[in-house]
Enzyme design. Sequence first.
Site, PDB file in Angstrom:
ATOM      1  N   CYS A   1       0.413   3.170   3.497  1.00  0.00           N
ATOM      2  CA  CYS A   1       0.829   2.682   4.820  1.00  0.00           C
ATOM      3  C   CYS A   1       1.840   1.544   4.789  1.00  0.00           C
ATOM      4  O   CYS A   1       2.311   1.120   5.840  1.00  0.00           O
ATOM      5  CB  CYS A   1      -0.398   2.243   5.621  1.00  0.00           C
ATOM      6  SG  CYS A   1      -1.052   0.631   5.150  1.00  0.00           S
TER       7      CYS A   1
ATOM      8  N   CYS B   1      -5.171   0.771   6.539  1.00  0.00           N
ATOM      9  CA  CYS B   1      -5.354   2.229   6.586  1.00  0.00           C
ATOM     10  C   CYS B   1      -6.655   2.681   5.925  1.00  0.00           C
ATOM     11  O   CYS B   1      -6.956   3.876   5.939  1.00  0.00           O
ATOM     12  CB  CYS B   1      -4.161   2.950   5.976  1.00  0.00           C
ATOM     13  SG  CYS B   1      -4.060   2.861   4.182  1.00  0.00           S
TER      14      CYS B   1
ATOM     15  N   CYS C   1       0.847  -1.188   0.000  1.00  0.00           N
ATOM     16  CA  CYS C   1       0.000   0.000   0.000  1.00  0.00           C
ATOM     17  C   CYS C   1       0.889   1.247   0.000  1.00  0.00           C
ATOM     18  O   CYS C   1       1.766   1.385   0.856  1.00  0.00           O
ATOM     19  CB  CYS C   1      -0.896  -0.011   1.241  1.00  0.00           C
ATOM     20  SG  CYS C   1      -1.871   1.496   1.453  1.00  0.00           S
TER      21      CYS C   1
ATOM     22  N   CYS D   1      -7.333  -1.077   1.399  1.00  0.00           N
ATOM     23  CA  CYS D   1      -6.308  -1.562   2.318  1.00  0.00           C
ATOM     24  C   CYS D   1      -6.937  -1.746   3.687  1.00  0.00           C
ATOM     25  O   CYS D   1      -7.562  -0.834   4.226  1.00  0.00           O
ATOM     26  CB  CYS D   1      -5.169  -0.553   2.401  1.00  0.00           C
ATOM     27  SG  CYS D   1      -3.943  -0.970   3.663  1.00  0.00           S
TER      28      CYS D   1
ATOM     29  N   CYS E   1      -8.184  -5.295  -9.931  1.00  0.00           N
ATOM     30  CA  CYS E   1      -7.839  -4.188 -10.826  1.00  0.00           C
ATOM     31  C   CYS E   1      -7.429  -3.015  -9.954  1.00  0.00           C
ATOM     32  O   CYS E   1      -8.284  -2.375  -9.334  1.00  0.00           O
ATOM     33  CB  CYS E   1      -9.059  -3.869 -11.682  1.00  0.00           C
ATOM     34  SG  CYS E   1      -8.778  -2.600 -12.916  1.00  0.00           S
TER      35      CYS E   1
HETATM   36 FE    FE Z   1      -2.739   1.048   3.564  1.00  0.00          FE
END
Ligand code: FE
Length: 133
Positions: A50, A99, A47, A96, A119
């Site tokens: 984060c 976060c 991510c 995610c 995607c």
């Molecule tokens: Fe994240």
Amino acid sequence: MEDIKKTDEQWRRELTPEQFEVLRRGATERPFTGALLHNKADGSYACAACGNALFNSDTKFDSGSGWPSFTEPANAANVTLLEDRSHGMHRVEVRCKRCGSHLGHIFDDGPGPTGQRYCINSAALDFKPGAKT
Ligand code: FE
């Protein structure tokens, strides 16, 4: 893993304007523009907000969609799936887990055994060469 919560002001300081729009506002980058679209190197994708481990290179494939595409997450526990009825469509949004940032959507036209295609916006991802998660 601890959830990460930050204000928009904090996220704006840490992210590029494009990352902020995608990750924190749910925007979609224009197709065929992402830096990681054609990345075929071995490694892992985290991510961009984060650092949470999200995808591995061995599940990345060329979907022709214009966005980085994966058959499955590195760990299903690291993503959250949400029903998304925006823009007159019925889609499943991928966020995610750590976060809450928007990553992309799942479609059921993938090549793997599950038929899933994650995607994902290139702007939502950080590529780490080498190590898989
Ligand atoms: Fe994240």
